[in-house]
Scaffold this active site. Structure first.
Site, PDB file in Angstrom:
ATOM      1  N   ASP A 157       0.813  -1.220   0.000  1.00 39.10           N
ATOM      2  CA  ASP A 157       0.000   0.000   0.000  1.00 39.10           C
ATOM      3  C   ASP A 157       0.844   1.266   0.000  1.00 39.10           C
ATOM      4  O   ASP A 157       0.634   2.166  -0.816  1.00 39.10           O
ATOM      5  CB  ASP A 157      -0.933   0.036   1.226  1.00 39.10           C
ATOM      6  CG  ASP A 157      -2.073  -0.971   1.105  1.00 39.10           C
ATOM      7  OD1 ASP A 157      -2.403  -1.368  -0.028  1.00 39.10           O
ATOM      8  OD2 ASP A 157      -2.617  -1.356   2.160  1.00 39.10           O
ATOM      9  N   ARG A 217       0.337   4.593  16.775  1.00 34.18           N
ATOM     10  CA  ARG A 217      -0.090   5.589  15.789  1.00 34.18           C
ATOM     11  C   ARG A 217       0.165   7.038  16.182  1.00 34.18           C
ATOM     12  O   ARG A 217       0.688   7.813  15.390  1.00 34.18           O
ATOM     13  CB  ARG A 217      -1.570   5.391  15.414  1.00 34.18           C
ATOM     14  CG  ARG A 217      -1.892   4.046  14.781  1.00 34.18           C
ATOM     15  CD  ARG A 217      -0.889   3.605  13.791  1.00 34.18           C
ATOM     16  NE  ARG A 217      -1.295   2.416  13.054  1.00 34.18           N
ATOM     17  CZ  ARG A 217      -0.515   1.767  12.194  1.00 34.18           C
ATOM     18  NH1 ARG A 217       0.717   2.200  11.969  1.00 34.18           N
ATOM     19  NH2 ARG A 217      -0.949   0.696  11.572  1.00 34.18           N
ATOM     20  N   ASP A 256      -6.994   3.244  12.264  1.00 28.18           N
ATOM     21  CA  ASP A 256      -5.687   3.897  12.191  1.00 28.18           C
ATOM     22  C   ASP A 256      -5.729   5.247  11.481  1.00 28.18           C
ATOM     23  O   ASP A 256      -5.032   6.183  11.867  1.00 28.18           O
ATOM     24  CB  ASP A 256      -4.675   2.958  11.540  1.00 28.18           C
ATOM     25  CG  ASP A 256      -4.333   1.791  12.466  1.00 28.18           C
ATOM     26  OD1 ASP A 256      -4.352   2.009  13.693  1.00 28.18           O
ATOM     27  OD2 ASP A 256      -4.065   0.694  11.968  1.00 28.18           O
ATOM     28  N   SER A 302      -3.326  -9.250   6.934  1.00 29.14           N
ATOM     29  CA  SER A 302      -2.796  -7.902   7.140  1.00 29.14           C
ATOM     30  C   SER A 302      -2.229  -7.860   8.556  1.00 29.14           C
ATOM     31  O   SER A 302      -2.919  -8.149   9.528  1.00 29.14           O
ATOM     32  CB  SER A 302      -3.925  -6.881   6.976  1.00 29.14           C
ATOM     33  OG  SER A 302      -3.568  -5.697   7.652  1.00 29.14           O
TER      34      SER A 302
HETATM   35  N1  ARG Z   1      -7.728  -3.530  15.111  1.00 33.03           N
HETATM   36  C1  ARG Z   1      -6.489  -3.032  15.661  1.00 33.03           C
HETATM   37  C2  ARG Z   1      -6.635  -1.589  16.037  1.00 33.03           C
HETATM   38  O1  ARG Z   1      -7.508  -0.938  15.563  1.00 33.03           O
HETATM   39  C3  ARG Z   1      -5.319  -3.242  14.736  1.00 33.03           C
HETATM   40  C4  ARG Z   1      -5.349  -2.483  13.456  1.00 33.03           C
HETATM   41  C5  ARG Z   1      -4.252  -2.818  12.490  1.00 33.03           C
HETATM   42  N2  ARG Z   1      -4.296  -4.203  12.198  1.00 33.03           N
HETATM   43  C6  ARG Z   1      -3.744  -4.806  11.157  1.00 33.03           C
HETATM   44  N3  ARG Z   1      -3.840  -6.068  11.104  1.00 33.03           N
HETATM   45  N4  ARG Z   1      -3.141  -4.174  10.193  1.00 33.03           N
HETATM   46  O2  ARG Z   1      -5.858  -1.088  16.820  1.00 33.03           O
END
Ligand code: ARG
Length: 389
Positions: free
Chosen positions: A13, A92, A121, A173
């Site tokens: 991505d 993040r 995110d 992912s």
């Molecule tokens: N669901 C988790 C969150 O919102 C992880 C998000 C990222 N997950 C991922 N597999 N890329 O904090």
């Protein structure tokens, strides 16, 4: 020319995002944040240049991640919906902070990230950027371009010679850092299916291994883990070590259908051996040294605190005020907790603190009882008085 600073991971991505942003007329500067994901950063750097980046910064943010994010979250016992120790969510705001700082340094007008329009995110990045510098433009290429599928995106990458990892396409992912691994998509979207073993990255299958349990003792000082089995560790080494040991015993896996901020329910699995061990031990020590009222009130705060982290509100006034509250509760959280790691479980077996409020002469049913049981009668009468009609 317009400049943009992109949070670059090295994946498909964000690699396509570099190329796409260039097509939109931007000079693209990449920020690769090292939060302990254990990747080959020089390979990531070359990939960024090959995709069209004009500059690449690789920043080791692990110590800052631990000091300013992980430790405050640990002191707060932050856990979302009872199962998620918030590894991704904690990373993040830190990455966003450094995106903003780099944009200032590079005099860029915009920052960009590779999040989709469906997840948490994007919210965490953009809310943080908005708090730290509301004048920066924010670009989210994945919300704008219109690939119908991952395959289309791969074809796009191939047709423009954007380098992508040539390994067999990973069916999940994954987001990884020091505090844990988040895994979603692929077969995991089928709620009826047990996650296949190959979905896990850092934990062994609890059923496959180890005939004997492993005992481990964690020592805390004012809420901060300092020693394991009597040996002093730097925090980064301590976390890495616990990830390794815990991972060997299958500790720290969780599987949940969680409520995303954008209103979607999603199935995600997590691995967080170190976080699980530390969270378990820290809570246990608090049980020993905090009085009942403080401890129960802190549990309420903990719930709110976790939501604020999950919702991208790290830099909100409320989260900061709660951090001050939590900090004030940690003065006596010093002592050690012994845990037993076995077949995926992490169980407390012993605890000790010089600030312990446990008084054996009060609780004992054996010899040496100093509790005056006759006093209980009056206490109960008055305690129950308001409820009699
Ligand atoms: N669901 C988790 C969150 O919102 C992880 C998000 C990222 N997950 C991922 N597999 N890329 O904090």
């Amino acid at each position: 020319m317009k400049k943009v600073v992109l949070a670059y991971s090295g994946g498909l991505d964000t690699s396509c995002a570099i190329f796409w942003l260039k097509q939109q007329g931007y000079t693209v500067i990449c920020l690769v944040a090292d939060l302990g994901q254990q990747e080959d950063f020089s390979a990531i750097e070359s990939r960024a240049y090959a995709a069209g980046a004009s500059k690449v910064y690789i920043k080791d943010l692990q110590d800052e991640f631990i000091r300013d994010f992980i430790i405050p979250a640990l002191k707060a016992n932050a856990i979302y919906e009872g199962k998620y120790l918030l590894s991704t969510a904690l990373g993040r705001p830190l990455i966003a902070k450094h995106l903003v700082a780099l944009a200032h340094r590079e005099k860029a007008q915009a920052v960009a990230h590779g999040c989709t329009g469906k997840g948490n995110d994007q919210v965490r990045f953009e809310v943080t950027i908005g708090i730290l510098d509301p004048k920066l433009d924010i670009i989210a290429p994945l919300r704008e371009w219109d690939f119908k599928s991952r395959q289309e995106e791969i074809d796009y990458a191939r047709s423009y010679n954007i380098p992508i990892e040539v390994t067999k396409k990973k069916p999940y992912s994954i987001d990884r850092n020091l505090w844990g691994v988040s895994i979603e998509a692929g077969i995991l979207e089928d709620l009826q299916q047990e996650p296949p073993e190959d979905a896990y990255l850092i934990t062994k299958s609890p059923s496959a291994i180890t005939t004997y349990p492993r005992y481990i003792e964690v020592y805390f000082e004012a809420g901060i883990p300092r020693k394991i089995d009597g040996r002093v560790y730097k925090l980064k080494n301590l976390i890495n070590y616990l990830n390794e040991v815990g991972g060997c015993y299958g500790v720290g896996r969780s599987d949940l259908v969680e409520n995303r901020l954008v209103g979607i329910k999603s199935r995600e699995i997590y691995e967080a051996p170190a976080a699980t061990i530390l969270y378990t031990a820290h809570r246990e020590l608090e049980s020993l040294v905090l009085d009942r009222e403080l401890m129960h009130f802190k549990e309420i705060i903990s719930l709110k605190y976790s939501e604020l982290i999950y919702y991208g509100l790290w830099y909100s006034p409320l989260r900061q005020a709660l951090e001050a509250f939590v900090e004030s509760t940690q003065k006596y959280v010093t002592g050690s907790v012994r845990l037993k790691l076995f077949k995926g479980n992490c169980t407390v077996v012993a605890r000790d603190s010089k600030y312990s409020l446990y008084k054996k002469e009060l609780s004992t049913y054996g010899k040496g009882d100093k509790f005056d049981q006759k006093l209980a009668e009056g206490f109960i009468k008055i305690w129950g008085m308001p409820y009699k009609r």
